[in-house]
Each structure stands twice: as C-alpha cells, then as structure tokens.
Design a protein around this motif. Structure first.
Motif, PDB file in Angstrom:
ATOM      1  N   ALA A 197       1.700  15.483  -5.340  1.00  0.00           N
ATOM      2  CA  ALA A 197       3.019  15.223  -5.911  1.00  0.00           C
ATOM      3  C   ALA A 197       4.092  15.188  -4.827  1.00  0.00           C
ATOM      4  N   PHE A 198       3.943  16.018  -3.797  1.00  0.00           N
ATOM      5  CA  PHE A 198       4.917  16.024  -2.706  1.00  0.00           C
ATOM      6  C   PHE A 198       4.863  14.707  -1.933  1.00  0.00           C
ATOM      7  N   ILE A 199       3.673  14.161  -1.730  1.00  0.00           N
ATOM      8  CA  ILE A 199       3.550  12.862  -1.057  1.00  0.00           C
ATOM      9  C   ILE A 199       4.198  11.771  -1.894  1.00  0.00           C
ATOM     10  N   LEU A 200       3.967  11.804  -3.227  1.00  0.00           N
ATOM     11  CA  LEU A 200       4.625  10.833  -4.101  1.00  0.00           C
ATOM     12  C   LEU A 200       6.143  10.959  -4.019  1.00  0.00           C
ATOM     13  N   ALA A 201       6.640  12.193  -3.969  1.00  0.00           N
ATOM     14  CA  ALA A 201       8.080  12.405  -3.884  1.00  0.00           C
ATOM     15  C   ALA A 201       8.643  11.870  -2.569  1.00  0.00           C
ATOM     16  N   LEU A 202       7.894  12.014  -1.485  1.00  0.00           N
ATOM     17  CA  LEU A 202       8.345  11.460  -0.211  1.00  0.00           C
ATOM     18  C   LEU A 202       8.453   9.942  -0.268  1.00  0.00           C
TER      19      LEU A 202
END
Length: 219
Positions: A10-15
């Motif tokens: 999810a953090f990669i998607l947010a980036l």
C-alpha cells in the motif's frame, strides 16, 4: 508478517499516487485540441492546463503562456487548482505519517501508537484520493459537454489529455492505499475486542499459607 507486507504494498501504491498527483497538477495537457488544417506542415496542437496554456507546432516549436489571472478562469478550473493542491499536500502528509506507523519500520513507539499513526495516514490517503478524483471528474464532464454541444464550433472543442488520465489513476492508487492502511489497523483492533486477552489469576500468598497445616497449637 502478511499485514506488514500488505502495508508495504500500500505504501508503494501511495508513492505512485502522490507522484502521479503532482505530475498531473503540473502538466499542461488537461485538454487537447489538434488542428491539422489543410496542410500537415501547419499542424498545431493546443494544450490547456491548470496553470498554463501551450501550443505545439509540427515544426517542433512550442510556446506556453501562464494563467496569471485567477478570477478570469472558469469555476471548474479554480476548483481543480485548489483540490489538486490539497490532494498533493494530503498525500505528502500521508506518506510521512505512514512511514512512522508501518510495522516494518522502527519508528512511532509502541504497537498502539503505530496503529493510530497508520490509521491517520490511511485517512489522509483516502482524502487525497477524493480531492484528486473530484476535479478530474468535473474537468472531464466539462470537456465532454462542450464537445457534444452543437453551438460550439469544431475548432473550439477539446478532448481529455494525458493529465486527466494520470489524475484518475493516481486518485485510484491513493484510495486503494488508504483503504488498505485503515482496514489493516481496524482488523487488529477488532481482534482484540472480540478475543480479549486471558487473565491468569494466581492465588495469593495468604491463601497458600492457609492451605498448609497450622502448627502453632502443637508442641
């Protein structure tokens, strides 16, 4: 471990969503109009964005002009400016907060503090996705309505540009990331509520002493 991996995904998607949000805000091709004319040599591509309008010629030359006057702009462009900037700010806050609250980092203190920080970051991502989805939808609606209007000449009609599609995809990434962060923290708290920790009751020392023989009356 699975929850930590899901939070990292999810953090990669947010980036990607935050980077796409900033890119869509700055790009000048929110709507595009290609006027070929009678000669391909004089082909002109006109692009309009939130902050500037650009003209691209077939010879490779291009020129851009900034939109200095805010009050002269249509309402949907003013709203798109405001909401896209808010979306970029909220996504940046969400990245900072979730960096502290993720399970794979050593920041944020105990588990409860990290869970609360993770939930707050997820809320920031959801709000950023909503603020990014509203202007792109409104802008696309205005383009389609003007394109279908018969009273508007063909030379003044436009089509959605690459910045609109970038905004849509970025808003989707931010919404998915926010939902994942919020649900991961909620599932953890829900498990604690449903299955409370067992409390072990140990007998006191007084009870243990009374359980033995009382030898004070014996000589």
């Amino acid at each position: 471990m699975a929850s930590a991996s899901l939070q990292f995904f999810a953090f990669i998607l947010a980036l990607f969503g935050a980077f796409g949000d900033i890119t869509a805000t700055l790009l000048p091709n929110w709507k595009v109009n290609a006027d070929v004319g009678s000669n391909i040599v004089t082909a002109i591509t006109q692009m309009q964005g939130l902050w500037m309008d650009c003209t691209w010629y077939s010879t490779g030359m291009f020129s851009c002009s900034l939109k200095y006057s805010v009050l002269s702009l249509p309402v949907y462009i003013q709203a798109a400016r405001t909401t896209m900037v808010l979306s970029c700010i909220l996504s940046a806050f969400g990245i900072c907060i979730t960096t502290v609250g993720m399970k794979c980092t050593k920041l944020g203190g105990d588990a409860d503090s990290k869970s609360h920080a993770c939930f707050a970051g997820g809320v920031c991502f959801i709000l950023a996705g909503i603020f990014g989805l509203v202007p792109t939808s409104w802008y696309t609606r205005e383009i389609i309505s003007n394109f279908l209007d018969q009273t508007i000449p063909e030379s003044s009609k436009h089509e959605p540009g690459g910045a609109v599609y970038t905004g849509f995809i970025s808003a989707g990434f931010l919404l998915i990331a926010g939902v994942i962060f919020c649900t991961s923290c909620f599932k953890k708290q829900q498990g604690v509520w449903i299955y409370p920790p067992k409390q072990h009751h140990f007998p006191s020392t007084e009870q243990e002493s009374n359980a033995g023989y009382d030898l004070k009356d014996y000589v």
